[in-house]
Scaffold this active site. Structure first.
Site, PDB file in Angstrom:
ATOM      1  N   ARG A 244      34.963  69.078  73.560  1.00 31.00           N
ATOM      2  CA  ARG A 244      34.143  70.248  73.848  1.00 31.00           C
ATOM      3  C   ARG A 244      34.959  71.303  74.579  1.00 31.00           C
ATOM      4  O   ARG A 244      35.800  70.987  75.429  1.00 31.00           O
ATOM      5  CB  ARG A 244      32.938  69.873  74.734  1.00 31.00           C
ATOM      6  CG  ARG A 244      31.791  69.183  73.992  1.00 31.00           C
ATOM      7  CD  ARG A 244      31.103  70.139  73.019  1.00 31.00           C
ATOM      8  NE  ARG A 244      29.914  69.573  72.423  1.00 31.00           N
ATOM      9  CZ  ARG A 244      29.909  68.836  71.308  1.00 31.00           C
ATOM     10  NH1 ARG A 244      31.044  68.553  70.705  1.00 31.00           N
ATOM     11  NH2 ARG A 244      28.753  68.400  70.806  1.00 31.00           N
ATOM     12  N   GLU A 273      31.347  79.612  71.644  1.00 27.58           N
ATOM     13  CA  GLU A 273      31.273  79.434  70.196  1.00 27.58           C
ATOM     14  C   GLU A 273      29.982  80.064  69.686  1.00 27.58           C
ATOM     15  O   GLU A 273      28.988  80.089  70.407  1.00 27.58           O
ATOM     16  CB  GLU A 273      31.311  77.937  69.850  1.00 27.58           C
ATOM     17  CG  GLU A 273      32.599  77.249  70.243  1.00 27.58           C
ATOM     18  CD  GLU A 273      32.619  75.759  69.874  1.00 27.58           C
ATOM     19  OE1 GLU A 273      31.614  75.264  69.294  1.00 27.58           O
ATOM     20  OE2 GLU A 273      33.623  75.087  70.167  1.00 27.58           O
ATOM     21  N   HIS A 292      35.568  74.177  65.180  1.00 30.29           N
ATOM     22  CA  HIS A 292      34.730  73.030  65.536  1.00 30.29           C
ATOM     23  C   HIS A 292      34.285  72.271  64.282  1.00 30.29           C
ATOM     24  O   HIS A 292      33.114  71.908  64.142  1.00 30.29           O
ATOM     25  CB  HIS A 292      33.517  73.465  66.351  1.00 30.29           C
ATOM     26  CG  HIS A 292      33.079  72.420  67.342  1.00 30.29           C
ATOM     27  ND1 HIS A 292      32.577  72.707  68.584  1.00 30.29           N
ATOM     28  CD2 HIS A 292      33.091  71.065  67.261  1.00 30.29           C
ATOM     29  CE1 HIS A 292      32.286  71.596  69.220  1.00 30.29           C
ATOM     30  NE2 HIS A 292      32.590  70.574  68.434  1.00 30.29           N
TER      31      HIS A 292
END
Length: 348
Positions: A244, A273, A292
């Site tokens: 993360r 994000e 991601h």
């Protein structure tokens, strides 16, 4: 037969209503006649309370689940996260609203581990730079970018959960040194069974040639790797983050990479994000980036989907599912009352 409505967040589908992904395990729901499937009519960054008004379960891809989301959860039993990260779910609020939260424990291990190994090889062999030499017509510069093998190098993992353990398993044929791990929640005996030596974070950063982040984002891990920690790493070491954004301080990492104080990094996640404008890390040749999704494979989405759907099915049948984040909810009178209304007759 009691109806058990399962809603999916809208981001599983495109604007025309077609599935974005080939297989998200929905066959598990289809095999259970008590399950009725639905899809949110619109995508929101945060699940709305109105979207959950009639649902007993929701399978969530990217939207956040907040206290407001579950503020009227009189019929909602379970929020099933499509993945293993749950930092976008207010677990405390869900518990207070008598809502179970589940993640897909184990379903992501293989794919993220493969991606981690792939990135380790790509970084140490300078694949991005070598690819660029051919694309730019600089063939004669190839002697400037000699790579290094994984052999006799040391992997250090921050977090020794399923993904890290699978990564270590896949790397066993590369002739690497004994891996190191920093994980205050793992016992020495457990680490030893996986051939891993537990060390402090400082020792790991000083000794590892590859530092790979595999811990969840919590208040304890936010900013875990900052300027002080990066300064401990070897000049020839690489940092990989498939966990993360927020665990690694981006300003500190950018300055470290820009000044060549470590050899490079691979980043699949960011503090903010989605990244919808060119990111500053993209200016650096010693960095590999992904939006991601570095571990996204057809197998991954199938396995995650099956796990998330099975959790929902289990709840509908009165069974405790795998991957419960707040199992204390099972003992709450409010949850028990809701569960009794919606689980199948004659279930446990």
């Amino acid at each position: 037969m009691n109806r058990f409505l399962v809603q999916l967040t809208a981001d599983f589908y495109d604007s025309a209503g077609a599935p974005k992904f080939r297989d998200t395990g929905l066959s598990v729901l289809a095999e259970n006649p008590q399950i009725q499937q639905g899809v949110f009519k619109e995508h929101r960054n945060e699940v709305g309370a109105d979207q959950l008004a009639d649902a007993q379960a929701v399978i969530v891809l990217t939207p956040a689940v907040t206290a407001a989301s579950v503020s009227n959860a009189k019929d909602l039993l379970v929020v099933a996260r499509f993945g293993v990260g749950y930092d976008a779910v207010d677990v405390r609020a869900c518990t207070a609203a008598d809502v179970l939260v589940t993640i897909t424990t184990g379903a992501v291990d293989r794919s993220v581990a493969e991606a981690t190994v792939g990135w380790m090889i790509a970084l140490s062999h300078n694949l991005r730079i070598k690819d660029g030499l051919v694309r730019s017509g600089h063939w004669d510069r190839r002697s400037e970018c000699m790579g290094r093998e994984l052999r006799e190098r040391t992997l250090g993992v921050i977090g020794l959960g399923g993904i890290a353990r699978k990564t270590i398993e896949l790397l066993r044929g590369f002739g690497m040194n004994q891996p190191l791990a920093f994980d205050p929640f793992v016992q020495e005996e457990t680490a030893a069974r996986h051939g891993v030596r537990l060390v402090s974070l400082e020792e790991l950063l000083r000794q590892a040639d590859f530092v790979s982040v595999h811990c969840p984002l919590t208040e304890q891990t936010r900013g875990l790797i900052g300027a002080k920690e990066l300064a401990l790493m070897k000049p020839g070491a690489y940092l990989l983050n498939t966990a993360r954004g927020g665990i690694v301080e981006e300003d500190a990492l950018y300055e470290t990479l820009k000044n060549g104080r470590i050899a490079g990094a691979a980043l699949d996640c960011f503090a903010r994000e989605p990244v919808i404008a060119p990111h500053r890390f993209g200016q650096l040749d010693n960095v590999l980036l992904a939006p991601h999704c570095i571990a996204w494979t057809e197998e991954l989405f199938r396995d995650i989907g099956r796990a998330a759907c099975q959790a929902v099915v289990d709840v509908s049948l009165g069974r405790r599912p795998r991957g419960a984040i707040n199992p204390e909810v099972f003992d709450r009178p409010g949850f028990k009352a809701k569960w009794a209304r919606f689980r199948q007759p004659n279930s446990p």
